[in-house]
Design a protein around this motif. Structure first.
Motif, mmCIF file in Angstrom:
data_model
loop_
_atom_site.group_PDB
_atom_site.id
_atom_site.type_symbol
_atom_site.label_atom_id
_atom_site.label_comp_id
_atom_site.label_asym_id
_atom_site.label_seq_id
_atom_site.Cartn_x
_atom_site.Cartn_y
_atom_site.Cartn_z
ATOM 1 N N THR A 1 0.845 -1.196 0.000
ATOM 2 C CA THR A 1 0.000 0.000 0.000
ATOM 3 C C THR A 1 0.875 1.239 0.000
ATOM 4 O O THR A 1 2.008 1.231 0.508
ATOM 5 C CB THR A 1 -0.929 0.026 1.222
ATOM 6 O OG1 THR A 1 -0.146 0.139 2.409
ATOM 7 C CG2 THR A 1 -1.766 -1.233 1.297
ATOM 8 N N GLY A 2 0.316 2.312 -0.570
ATOM 9 C CA GLY A 2 1.068 3.554 -0.636
ATOM 10 C C GLY A 2 0.204 4.693 -1.113
ATOM 11 O O GLY A 2 -1.035 4.642 -1.031
ATOM 12 N N ARG A 3 0.816 5.727 -1.669
ATOM 13 C CA ARG A 3 0.128 6.957 -2.041
ATOM 14 C C ARG A 3 -0.961 6.708 -3.084
ATOM 15 O O ARG A 3 -2.034 7.314 -3.027
ATOM 16 C CB ARG A 3 1.158 7.960 -2.578
ATOM 17 C CG ARG A 3 0.570 9.306 -2.970
ATOM 18 C CD ARG A 3 1.640 10.243 -3.468
ATOM 19 N NE ARG A 3 2.572 10.585 -2.386
ATOM 20 C CZ ARG A 3 3.883 10.668 -2.520
ATOM 21 N NH1 ARG A 3 4.452 10.384 -3.681
ATOM 22 N NH2 ARG A 3 4.640 11.016 -1.497
ATOM 23 N N GLY B 1 3.439 4.726 -5.906
ATOM 24 C CA GLY B 1 3.408 6.168 -6.014
ATOM 25 C C GLY B 1 4.416 6.952 -5.214
ATOM 26 O O GLY B 1 4.303 8.183 -5.115
ATOM 27 N N HIS B 2 5.438 6.311 -4.643
ATOM 28 C CA HIS B 2 6.439 7.034 -3.854
ATOM 29 C C HIS B 2 7.757 7.089 -4.625
ATOM 30 O O HIS B 2 8.530 6.145 -4.625
ATOM 31 C CB HIS B 2 6.659 6.335 -2.510
ATOM 32 C CG HIS B 2 5.476 6.358 -1.609
ATOM 33 N ND1 HIS B 2 5.150 7.446 -0.833
ATOM 34 C CD2 HIS B 2 4.517 5.414 -1.367
ATOM 35 C CE1 HIS B 2 4.055 7.178 -0.136
ATOM 36 N NE2 HIS B 2 3.656 5.951 -0.443
ATOM 37 N N GLU B 3 7.997 8.230 -5.276
ATOM 38 C CA GLU B 3 9.259 8.382 -5.992
ATOM 39 C C GLU B 3 10.423 8.557 -5.022
ATOM 40 O O GLU B 3 11.526 8.082 -5.260
ATOM 41 C CB GLU B 3 9.170 9.581 -6.950
ATOM 42 C CG GLU B 3 8.171 9.390 -8.086
ATOM 43 C CD GLU B 3 8.458 8.132 -8.895
ATOM 44 O OE1 GLU B 3 9.637 7.827 -9.166
ATOM 45 O OE2 GLU B 3 7.480 7.437 -9.261
ATOM 46 N N ASP B 4 10.163 9.262 -3.917
ATOM 47 C CA ASP B 4 11.143 9.374 -2.839
ATOM 48 C C ASP B 4 10.750 8.371 -1.763
ATOM 49 O O ASP B 4 9.619 8.393 -1.265
ATOM 50 C CB ASP B 4 11.162 10.786 -2.259
ATOM 51 C CG ASP B 4 11.639 11.817 -3.271
ATOM 52 O OD1 ASP B 4 12.539 11.465 -4.061
ATOM 53 O OD2 ASP B 4 11.114 12.935 -3.266
ATOM 54 N N ALA B 5 11.673 7.500 -1.437
ATOM 55 C CA ALA B 5 11.352 6.408 -0.520
ATOM 56 C C ALA B 5 10.891 6.948 0.840
ATOM 57 O O ALA B 5 11.598 7.743 1.468
ATOM 58 C CB ALA B 5 12.559 5.512 -0.333
ATOM 59 N N PRO B 6 9.719 6.521 1.325
ATOM 60 C CA PRO B 6 9.243 6.917 2.654
ATOM 61 C C PRO B 6 9.562 5.838 3.693
ATOM 62 O O PRO B 6 10.160 4.802 3.368
ATOM 63 C CB PRO B 6 7.729 7.008 2.441
ATOM 64 C CG PRO B 6 7.465 5.875 1.475
ATOM 65 C CD PRO B 6 8.696 5.744 0.592
#
Length: 438
Positions: free
Chosen positions: A310-312, A361-366
């Protein structure tokens, strides 16, 4: 009269303690070793706590009420990848090695616990209190530490908060005792220098051994020496030899579990010493088996298992085949555990965590919250910081050493992150929630 006679034969009577080995010099030399050793233990213990990223999520931290004790925390780095292997290996091996020194030090000062009156002044009362906390804290920390590395969780409660808060109590008493004893230590230093100032050094002013030292000792008696010493059965040099030999033996039978190959077989006192478990690509150490974690073959087979990410941009469900269709990468990384054991680099292969983050959807790793199929027990969930997710060596591994993961090593998929404690390299992963860490 009877009461007086009984007191004269009790530990509260100075004549009860008769060993000729006790003395300021004997205790001081042991204290110097412990001063450096315990300071290093405390620092490496704090580093171990920081390695869990405890301020990131409640699942990583079993001490939620730590308050100001968390002031030293920082983002745990991924370089060098063997950092936790080094710091925790030093912490555990040094702790075990210091046990004979600690016991000898406690033995050397035990008469002071029975001195009467209990408090001659406020300073003396504070010193006695610090000594009790110091002795109690030392025994507690070393006992719980040894039980933990032996995987014997017989103490009430969780090792994690017990050892953490116990360390702060012990170290506070350690610092307080050192401050209170500083004036005495300075006086002892001046007495040790006095013979040389009078022209005699260790040979006395007329060149005869011990005359200068004897004169100073008469001026101010050794507070730790027995007033009525018994005949010696061992010299102080021999006592130091026994303590040093015992420490060396414990070091030789413990340190090897931080290595592979022949050295591991010397770690006779460690659960993860001896021969490697089995052979082949999966023949390296583990703490927790699939059976222990309650992982069944039915829920990990190709048809049943899915990875939920799961993500943005939402949620995706991936089979092992879908994961294998993604770009595969390899990392050579060790496994290192809080109990002090570790393995050499294993070759892991799978999908980068940052690629899975980009998939939702996370281009910058969270940050990421990792969930396991394991349903009970500590660290079945874990949180990883963004710097750990972004590292190109951080993988959701499907293979190790050229073969598919075995059930005990986390089949169908596990996390592997450089520099992270073993419990954060979650096995039997079923869900990754990027940006969902709370």
């Amino acid at each position: 009269m009877a009461r007086t006679s009984l007191l004269a034969r009790s530990p509260f009577a100075p004549s009860f303690w008769r060993s000729p080995v006790r003395g300021t010099r004997f205790t001081a030399l042991l204290g110097v070793v412990l001063l450096g050793g315990i300071t290093l233990l405390f620092v490496t213990g704090l580093l171990s706590y920081a390695a869990y990223n405890p301020n990131l999520a409640a699942v990583n931290d079993k001490t939620p009420d730590k308050g100001i004790l968390g002031f030293y925390l920082f983002d745990w780095p991924t370089d060098p990848p063997w950092l936790y292997r080094l710091t925790q290996g030093v912490h555990v091996t040094l702790g075990v090695t210091l046990i004979p020194v600690l016991l000898a030090k406690l033995w050397s000062v035990v008469p002071k616990l029975f001195t009467l009156p209990p408090a001659r002044s406020l300073t003396h009362a504070l010193e006695r209190l610090s000594l009790l906390l110091l002795v109690g804290g030392a025994l507690f920390e070393f006992t719980t530490g040894v039980l933990n590395i032996q995987l014997d969780y017989v103490f009430p409660g969780s090792f994690y908060p017990l050892h953490f808060y116990g360390a702060w109590v012990f170290f506070a008493a350690f610092v307080a005792h050192a401050i209170l004893r500083t004036p005495t230590a300075l006086r002892n230093l001046r007495r040790m220098r006095a013979p040389s100032q009078e022209g005699g050094e260790e040979h006395g002013e007329h060149g005869k051994p011990g005359e200068g030292a004897t004169r100073v000792a008469r001026d101010e008696p050794d507070e730790l020496a027995a007033p009525e010493p018994a005949d010696p059965t061992v010299s102080r040099r021999g006592a130091f030899g026994l303590v040093g030999g015992a420490s060396l033996l414990l070091f030789a039978t413990t340190a090897g579990r931080s290595f592979d190959g022949p050295l591991r077989r010397t770690a006779l006192l460690a659960p993860h010493g001896g021969a490697e478990p089995g052979s082949g690509p999966g023949g390296f150490q583990i703490n927790k088996t699939a059976a222990y974690a309650g992982i069944s073959a039915a829920e990990t087979d190709e048809e049943a298992w899915r990875l939920v990410v799961t993500g943005r941009t939402g949620t995706v469900r991936l089979t092992r085949a879908a994961l294998r269709a993604m770009p595969q990468h390899s990392s050579a990384l060790p496994i290192a555990c809080v109990e002090g054991w570790s393995t050499s680099d294993q070759w892991w292969r799978g999908v980068r965590l940052r690629d899975l983050a980009a998939l939702v959807g996370h281009e910058d790793a969270p940050d990421v919250f990792v969930e396991s199929l394991q349903r009970r027990g500590a660290f079945r969930h874990a949180a990883l910081r963004s710097n750990q997710v972004a590292d190109p060596r951080s993988l959701l591994a499907l293979d190790v050493n050229g073969e598919e993961l075995t059930p005990d090593h986390g089949h169908p998929a596990r996390v592997i992150v450089p520099g992270a404690p073993g419990v954060l390299n979650t096995k039997w992963v079923t869900r990754l929630s990027f940006g969902g860490v709370k």
